[in-house]
Design a protein around this motif. Structure first.
Motif, mmCIF file in Angstrom:
data_model
loop_
_atom_site.group_PDB
_atom_site.id
_atom_site.type_symbol
_atom_site.label_atom_id
_atom_site.label_comp_id
_atom_site.label_asym_id
_atom_site.label_seq_id
_atom_site.Cartn_x
_atom_site.Cartn_y
_atom_site.Cartn_z
ATOM 1 N N ARG A 134 0.693 -1.090 0.094
ATOM 2 C CA ARG A 134 0.006 0.063 0.057
ATOM 3 C C ARG A 134 0.928 1.310 0.100
ATOM 4 O O ARG A 134 0.497 2.327 -0.079
ATOM 5 C CB ARG A 134 -0.993 0.027 1.272
ATOM 6 C CG ARG A 134 -1.841 -0.984 1.507
ATOM 7 C CD ARG A 134 -2.741 -1.181 2.358
ATOM 8 N NE ARG A 134 -1.881 -1.561 3.540
ATOM 9 C CZ ARG A 134 -1.810 -0.905 4.899
ATOM 10 N NH1 ARG A 134 -2.628 -0.014 5.378
ATOM 11 N NH2 ARG A 134 -0.935 -1.263 5.893
ATOM 12 N N TRP A 135 2.021 1.105 0.221
ATOM 13 C CA TRP A 135 2.948 2.182 0.436
ATOM 14 C C TRP A 135 4.016 1.820 -0.582
ATOM 15 O O TRP A 135 5.121 1.046 -0.419
ATOM 16 C CB TRP A 135 3.521 2.187 1.818
ATOM 17 C CG TRP A 135 4.131 3.687 2.188
ATOM 18 C CD1 TRP A 135 5.536 3.620 2.531
ATOM 19 C CD2 TRP A 135 3.593 4.756 2.702
ATOM 20 N NE1 TRP A 135 5.825 5.097 3.019
ATOM 21 C CE2 TRP A 135 4.393 5.690 3.059
ATOM 22 C CE3 TRP A 135 2.153 5.088 2.761
ATOM 23 C CZ2 TRP A 135 4.071 6.976 3.348
ATOM 24 C CZ3 TRP A 135 1.966 6.414 3.212
ATOM 25 C CH2 TRP A 135 2.821 7.127 3.360
ATOM 26 N N ASP A 138 7.873 1.148 0.554
ATOM 27 C CA ASP A 138 8.177 -0.426 1.018
ATOM 28 C C ASP A 138 8.015 -1.195 -0.209
ATOM 29 O O ASP A 138 8.593 -2.415 0.020
ATOM 30 C CB ASP A 138 6.949 -0.571 1.972
ATOM 31 C CG ASP A 138 6.902 0.360 3.137
ATOM 32 O OD1 ASP A 138 8.201 0.674 3.419
ATOM 33 O OD2 ASP A 138 5.908 0.381 3.896
#
Length: 387
Positions: A134-135, A138
């Motif tokens: 989601r990021w 990352d």
């Protein structure tokens, strides 16, 4: 975690009709035959004789920059305000909530190289990212992973409508040369100022800073080029500036395959599925990849998503195999060969100890129409399960 009782296709030095993979901390800790397999425990996966492959790698696409449905707000692929934008970074525009990330995972595509489109002579910085998360920070494998250059019809079509440069192939090449030469001079002045405090450093330039690793050869230059003459221009510029380069698409590569092999060119072919939607695709053929490989050219295969939906990457490889490319080589073109061309083979592309635990479990051979994906793992975490 153990994945055991599987037919392992490692794309490395170990294959087994009955083997296991041990995963520790998101990495592959061990790969071996079943007779050496540790005792399975709770949470381990019995593959029941299914086929385990490395996660597929799409070596060139625009996933996350052209979101599903293509509303204006989700089109961040091309900054058409300036033909030279090397300072742009894909990671600043990627949208991981796009439905196509889920579809990529469901298709076994675990890593993609994604970035700006081909409207500009120099489009910006590509990133290699995982398809789960989601990021974006990352999800990054390597960023930047390449600098995007474009030759041929696309820059011409965008800027000629405005009566701005580049309106010809010559002007596109000239813009690229000019900016690379400026970067060399900018770098020379920076180094001179570092060595002699009496010399002034050049004023900061974000675009030239972004191109420094390109002219130093540490960041690959990815040249969008379809026609044979554009491919030749890419090679010519790369030689002039001693670039570490890759040709992307290479649609007419089959017409000069022996020359590309002689020059040691690496080519990311694709999209394989599609019509001849513009003039420079006139000589498009599904045999392009096999003819390049037969000549000795190192190849990977891409979808150019959304030109082809990213989840159909293994289908594209199967079409290349159906039209002359050896099946094993076709699989390597979306695994280890793609990883090597991208410069990320230390992380992904094969099932080997020390690499990221990105794998896809098939009921049969991926090119068999009736084969189904049962499970997909990214960094050792199950991101898709058929049940």
């Amino acid at each position: 975690m153990l994945i055991y009782n599987v037919n392992i296709h490692s794309m490395d030095n170990f294959d087994s009709e009955s083997g296991y993979v041990e995963i520790v901390g998101g990495k592959i800790a061990a790969v071996g035959a079943m007779e050496r397999c540790p005792s399975p425990g709770e949470g381990d996966v019995d593959g029941k004789g299914a086929h385990l492959y490395p996660g597929w790698i799409d070596a060139h696409c625009h996933l996350g920059l052209l979101a599903d449905g293509l509303p204006y707000d989700q089109d961040d692929c091309n900054e058409e305000s300036d033909a030279v934008t090397p300072q742009l970074r894909a990671i600043d525009g990627l949208y991981p909530m796009d439905n196509c990330f889920r579809e990529a995972r469901e298709g076994g595509v675990t890593t993609v190289l994604t970035g700006p489109g081909s409207a500009n002579a120099i489009g910006g910085q590509f990133a290699a990212i995982k398809t789960a998360g989601r990021w974006i920070d990352d999800m990054v494998v390597l960023a930047p992973v390449a600098m995007k250059f474009a030759l041929g019809e696309n820059p011409k079509s965008v800027y000629s409508e405005r009566k701005e440069s580049p309106m010809t192939r010559m002007a596109t090449a000239s813009l690229i040369r000019e900016k690379l030469a400026e970067t060399q001079e900018y770098l020379r002045k920076k180094k001179a100022a570092e060595e002699d405090e009496e010399k002034d450093a050049p004023d900061f330039d974000a675009g030239l800073e972004a191109l420094i690793p390109v002219v130093e050869g540490t960041l690959p230059a990815h040249f969008h080029a379809h026609r044979a003459d554009d491919i030749a221009t890419a090679i010519r510029i790369a030689k002039e500036f001693r670039l570490n380069y890759v040709v992307v698409h290479g649609t007419e590569g089959h017409l000069v395959a022996d020359i590309l092999a002689r020059e040691g060119v690496r080519v990311i072919t694709g999209p394989i599925i599609g019509d001849r939607s513009k003039p420079e695709l006139m000589r498009q053929t599904v045999e392009n990849t096999s003819k390049l490989a037969a000549a000795g050219v190192k190849v990977a295969i891409c979808t150019d998503h959304p030109e082809n939906p990213v989840q159909y990457l293994p289908f594209a490889a199967s079409i290349a195999a159906r039209h002359g490319l050896d099946k094993e080589q076709a699989l390597r073109a979306i695994t280890i060969e793609a990883a090597e061309i991208a410069g990320i083979a230390n992380r992904v592309g094969s099932i080997a100890p020390g690499k990221d635990a990105d794998m896809v479990l098939y009921s049969g051979h991926p090119f068999d129409f009736d084969s189904r994906i049962w499970k997909v793992w990214i960094d050792g975490e199950a991101v898709y399960s058929a049940d």
